[in-house]
Design a protein around this motif. Structure first.
Motif, PDB file in Angstrom:
ATOM      1  N   GLN A  89       0.797  -1.456  -0.096  1.00  0.00           N
ATOM      2  CA  GLN A  89       0.107   0.092  -0.111  1.00  0.00           C
ATOM      3  C   GLN A  89       0.793   1.227   0.052  1.00  0.00           C
ATOM      4  N   TYR A  90       2.064   1.268   0.539  1.00  0.00           N
ATOM      5  CA  TYR A  90       2.891   2.430   0.684  1.00  0.00           C
ATOM      6  C   TYR A  90       3.730   2.415  -0.535  1.00  0.00           C
ATOM      7  N   ALA A  91       4.138   1.492  -1.175  1.00  0.00           N
ATOM      8  CA  ALA A  91       4.677   1.384  -2.398  1.00  0.00           C
ATOM      9  C   ALA A  91       3.804   2.019  -3.344  1.00  0.00           C
ATOM     10  N   ASP A  92       2.649   1.813  -3.212  1.00  0.00           N
ATOM     11  CA  ASP A  92       1.881   2.289  -4.330  1.00  0.00           C
ATOM     12  C   ASP A  92       1.610   3.698  -4.183  1.00  0.00           C
ATOM     13  N   VAL A  93       1.671   4.433  -3.052  1.00  0.00           N
ATOM     14  CA  VAL A  93       1.701   5.769  -2.645  1.00  0.00           C
ATOM     15  C   VAL A  93       2.833   6.408  -3.309  1.00  0.00           C
ATOM     16  N   VAL A  94       4.013   5.704  -3.116  1.00  0.00           N
ATOM     17  CA  VAL A  94       5.219   6.529  -3.796  1.00  0.00           C
ATOM     18  C   VAL A  94       5.296   6.456  -4.876  1.00  0.00           C
ATOM     19  N   GLU A  95       4.717   4.983  -5.778  1.00  0.00           N
ATOM     20  CA  GLU A  95       5.051   5.059  -7.223  1.00  0.00           C
ATOM     21  C   GLU A  95       3.909   5.980  -7.687  1.00  0.00           C
ATOM     22  N   GLU A  96       2.633   6.276  -7.197  1.00  0.00           N
ATOM     23  CA  GLU A  96       1.744   6.969  -7.812  1.00  0.00           C
ATOM     24  C   GLU A  96       2.145   8.372  -7.654  1.00  0.00           C
TER      25      GLU A  96
ATOM     26  N   VAL B  42       2.970   7.527 -17.909  1.00  0.00           N
ATOM     27  CA  VAL B  42       4.406   7.218 -17.445  1.00  0.00           C
ATOM     28  C   VAL B  42       4.660   5.840 -16.951  1.00  0.00           C
ATOM     29  N   ASN B  43       5.850   5.481 -17.116  1.00  0.00           N
ATOM     30  CA  ASN B  43       6.315   4.377 -16.454  1.00  0.00           C
ATOM     31  C   ASN B  43       7.761   4.818 -15.496  1.00  0.00           C
ATOM     32  N   VAL B  44       7.602   4.487 -14.334  1.00  0.00           N
ATOM     33  CA  VAL B  44       8.824   5.206 -13.623  1.00  0.00           C
ATOM     34  C   VAL B  44       9.476   3.798 -13.197  1.00  0.00           C
ATOM     35  N   GLN B  45       9.356   2.877 -13.613  1.00  0.00           N
ATOM     36  CA  GLN B  45      10.039   1.541 -12.943  1.00  0.00           C
ATOM     37  C   GLN B  45      11.291   1.229 -13.765  1.00  0.00           C
ATOM     38  N   PRO B  46      11.654   1.601 -14.900  1.00  0.00           N
ATOM     39  CA  PRO B  46      13.053   1.201 -15.465  1.00  0.00           C
ATOM     40  C   PRO B  46      14.145   1.619 -14.515  1.00  0.00           C
ATOM     41  N   HIS B  47      15.064   0.579 -14.575  1.00  0.00           N
ATOM     42  CA  HIS B  47      16.108   0.738 -13.827  1.00  0.00           C
ATOM     43  C   HIS B  47      17.263   1.949 -14.355  1.00  0.00           C
ATOM     44  N   SER B  48      17.183   2.124 -15.397  1.00  0.00           N
ATOM     45  CA  SER B  48      18.223   3.203 -16.040  1.00  0.00           C
ATOM     46  C   SER B  48      17.668   3.597 -17.491  1.00  0.00           C
ATOM     47  N   GLY B  49      18.202   4.484 -17.970  1.00  0.00           N
ATOM     48  CA  GLY B  49      17.663   4.924 -19.336  1.00  0.00           C
ATOM     49  C   GLY B  49      17.951   4.147 -20.324  1.00  0.00           C
ATOM     50  N   SER B  50      19.019   3.160 -20.363  1.00  0.00           N
ATOM     51  CA  SER B  50      19.325   1.918 -21.280  1.00  0.00           C
ATOM     52  C   SER B  50      17.947   0.855 -20.931  1.00  0.00           C
TER      53      SER B  50
ATOM     54  N   GLY C 114      11.060  -7.227  -9.928  1.00  0.00           N
ATOM     55  CA  GLY C 114      10.575  -6.163  -9.027  1.00  0.00           C
ATOM     56  C   GLY C 114      11.117  -4.889  -9.288  1.00  0.00           C
ATOM     57  N   PRO C 115      10.362  -3.852  -9.353  1.00  0.00           N
ATOM     58  CA  PRO C 115      10.764  -2.412  -9.277  1.00  0.00           C
ATOM     59  C   PRO C 115      11.801  -2.074  -7.965  1.00  0.00           C
ATOM     60  N   LEU C 116      12.644  -1.250  -8.262  1.00  0.00           N
ATOM     61  CA  LEU C 116      13.572  -0.926  -6.956  1.00  0.00           C
ATOM     62  C   LEU C 116      12.725   0.301  -6.313  1.00  0.00           C
ATOM     63  N   MET C 117      11.952  -0.187  -5.225  1.00  0.00           N
ATOM     64  CA  MET C 117      11.102   1.090  -4.614  1.00  0.00           C
ATOM     65  C   MET C 117      11.776   2.070  -4.015  1.00  0.00           C
ATOM     66  N   HIS C 118      13.138   1.685  -3.588  1.00  0.00           N
ATOM     67  CA  HIS C 118      13.761   2.955  -2.939  1.00  0.00           C
ATOM     68  C   HIS C 118      14.087   4.016  -3.993  1.00  0.00           C
ATOM     69  N   ASN C 119      14.538   3.473  -5.314  1.00  0.00           N
ATOM     70  CA  ASN C 119      14.747   4.248  -6.217  1.00  0.00           C
ATOM     71  C   ASN C 119      13.627   5.200  -6.771  1.00  0.00           C
ATOM     72  N   ILE C 120      12.615   4.494  -6.890  1.00  0.00           N
ATOM     73  CA  ILE C 120      11.331   5.313  -7.141  1.00  0.00           C
ATOM     74  C   ILE C 120      10.908   6.050  -6.150  1.00  0.00           C
ATOM     75  N   ALA C 121      11.326   5.818  -5.069  1.00  0.00           N
ATOM     76  CA  ALA C 121      11.045   6.980  -3.794  1.00  0.00           C
ATOM     77  C   ALA C 121      11.841   8.234  -4.132  1.00  0.00           C
ATOM     78  N   GLY C 122      13.044   7.905  -4.443  1.00  0.00           N
ATOM     79  CA  GLY C 122      14.031   9.047  -4.700  1.00  0.00           C
ATOM     80  C   GLY C 122      13.695   9.732  -5.994  1.00  0.00           C
ATOM     81  N   LYS C 123      12.950   8.965  -7.088  1.00  0.00           N
ATOM     82  CA  LYS C 123      12.399   9.673  -8.028  1.00  0.00           C
ATOM     83  C   LYS C 123      11.274  10.651  -7.756  1.00  0.00           C
ATOM     84  N   ALA C 124      10.360  10.219  -6.931  1.00  0.00           N
ATOM     85  CA  ALA C 124       9.289  10.804  -6.407  1.00  0.00           C
ATOM     86  C   ALA C 124       9.775  12.377  -5.932  1.00  0.00           C
ATOM     87  N   VAL C 125      10.663  12.145  -4.932  1.00  0.00           N
ATOM     88  CA  VAL C 125      11.247  13.206  -4.292  1.00  0.00           C
ATOM     89  C   VAL C 125      11.853  14.144  -4.972  1.00  0.00           C
ATOM     90  N   GLY C 126      12.634  13.711  -6.088  1.00  0.00           N
ATOM     91  CA  GLY C 126      13.239  14.717  -6.793  1.00  0.00           C
ATOM     92  C   GLY C 126      12.326  15.152  -7.924  1.00  0.00           C
TER      93      GLY C 126
END
Length: 415
Positions: free
Chosen positions: A67-74, A89-97, A259-271
């Motif tokens: 439920q909280y992973a959903d909050v961050v990704e949304e 938008v899909n924010v799950q890719p681990h890199s531009g490549s 699985g997506p890297l939820m900690h990185n997605i949290a960083g994306k959300a903040v940035g």
């Protein structure tokens, strides 16, 4: 920053983290693909979300407790839509490549044809270099820059597309200092019935701030990195219209990632949230102003700039005319010894090895994050020129190193 828990568990790793922190504080990062994330982004990336598996997408996960992973990704998705004006938008890719791989996987079949910017002319490995998956799975042809001007040769691009008949045309760059005419490339793609993939990995922040034209709404797919000029968590992003949403989401997961890297997605959300603040536009404008000031200063010292200047965050210097006996690799090493960190880079018409090329590439995103403005950037240009003129002179290197220390102290990082 407090690394006491790492110190107690693993002193060797703690030492490396502290040493790297000190290195970043005491050197000038001018690698065009690097930036300094905020303490808030770093905290988010180091959060307990690193523990959470969240395969699938918000509301449709394959594990409980998301439920909280959903909050961050949304949050990351909605902020990205607002920043770039994208429908999906899909924010799950681990890199531009990985983002590029997802688009290819969604829309192409092995053996299909890709037309992209040649690596030594500013393209990227994932656009079809033979050492990369893209070059191994697909039939790749390249377009180039005009050897006289250093600008993209749109006429050659169109002629090559007409002859090669690609299934996809990739625009965007890794080392091209000018704005891209997305609409002109899109017209070529339409004429040959190819999809248009715009890779904005280097300029995600410049596009978000409106200081570089946006391909969103023009290209069929827009991919990018989220940690260069945008300063969010490390990773990638794919943007497209709603008609391609399911294909892209299925290509990212389960197509090319688990699985997506939820900690990185949290960083994306903040940035992304930071980039929505009006001050980010000022930052992006300063990045470009600094790059232009740097280019002008280097040119004043007789250095040859590919295309004669820049519209973006980077300058590309061809050393062959001004310093014919100095390779990009040797220049990189000499500058690094003084605390100026940039990279040797291939240039159009490259005559050396890619491992020891003829040019250097320098970016201004990280220095702008530290508060550098044009006057300080011009001085950095002077220091670079001094090192290039005397790369083995110990007195020169020592004097430049001392001034780098002073500039770092005047523009502190992670106080």
């Amino acid at each position: 920053m407090d690394y006491s828990h790492v110190r107690a568990t693993d002193p060797a790793v703690a030492d490396a983290i502290v040493d790297e922190t000190d290195r970043q504080r005491t050197t000038l990062s001018m690698i065009a693909s690097e930036n300094h994330a905020s303490a808030a982004v770093i905290e988010a990336q180091g959060s307990v979300f690193t523990n959470k598996y969240a395969e699938g997408y918000p509301g449709e996960r394959y594990y409980a407790g998301c439920q909280y992973a959903d909050v961050v990704e949304e949050l990351a998705i909605e902020r990205a839509k607002e920043l770039w004006g994208a429908e999906h938008v899909n924010v799950q890719p681990h890199s531009g490549s990985q983002a590029n791989m997802a688009v290819y996987f969604a829309m192409l079949s092995p053996g299909d044809r890709i037309l992209s910017l040649e690596l030594e002319h500013g393209g990227h490995l994932s656009h079809g270099h033979p050492a990369n998956f893209a070059g191994q799975l697909y039939d790749v042809e390249h377009y180039r820059v005009d050897p006289e001007t250093g600008y993209l040769d749109y006429e050659q691009l169109a002629a090559t597309a007409d002859e090669f008949d690609p299934d996809a045309i990739v625009s965007g760059f890794s080392a091209y200092p000018r704005q891209v005419d997305w609409e002109r490339i899109d017209a070529v793609a339409d004429a040959v019935d190819a999809i248009h993939v715009a890779d904005i990995a280097h300029i995600t922040g410049l596009v978000a701030a409106g200081v570089h034209p946006s391909p969103v709404g023009i290209a069929d797919f827009v991919t990018g990195s989220t940690h260069k000029t945008i300063r969010a968590g490390r990773g990638g992003i794919v943007m497209c219209g709603e008609e391609h949403a399911d294909a892209i989401d299925n290509a990212v997961f389960p197509g090319v990632q688990g699985g997506p890297l939820m900690h990185n997605i949290a960083g994306k959300a903040v940035g992304f949230g930071e980039a929505l603040d009006p001050s980010f536009t000022d930052y992006a404008e300063q990045v470009v102003a600094n790059a232009r000031a740097l280019g002008d200063q280097l040119a004043d010292h007789g250095l040859s700039l590919v295309s004669g200047g820049t519209d973006t965050h980077l300058v590309l210097v061809d050393l062959r005319d001004s310093h014919p006996d100095l390779s990009g690799g040797d220049a990189e090493d000499a500058l690094d010894s003084t605390g100026i960190v940039l990279n040797g880079n291939t240039v159009p018409g490259e005559t050396r090895s890619p491992f020891d090329p003829s040019g250097i590439r320098a970016g201004t995103a990280a220095l702008t994050t530290r508060g550098f403005e044009e006057d300080a950037i011009r001085e950095v240009g002077d220091l670079i020129a001094q090192v290039l003129d005397a790369p083995e002179d110990e007195e020169t290197l020592a004097a430049v190193s001392e001034r780098v220390d002073e500039l770092c102290a005047a523009h502190p990082l992670y106080e």
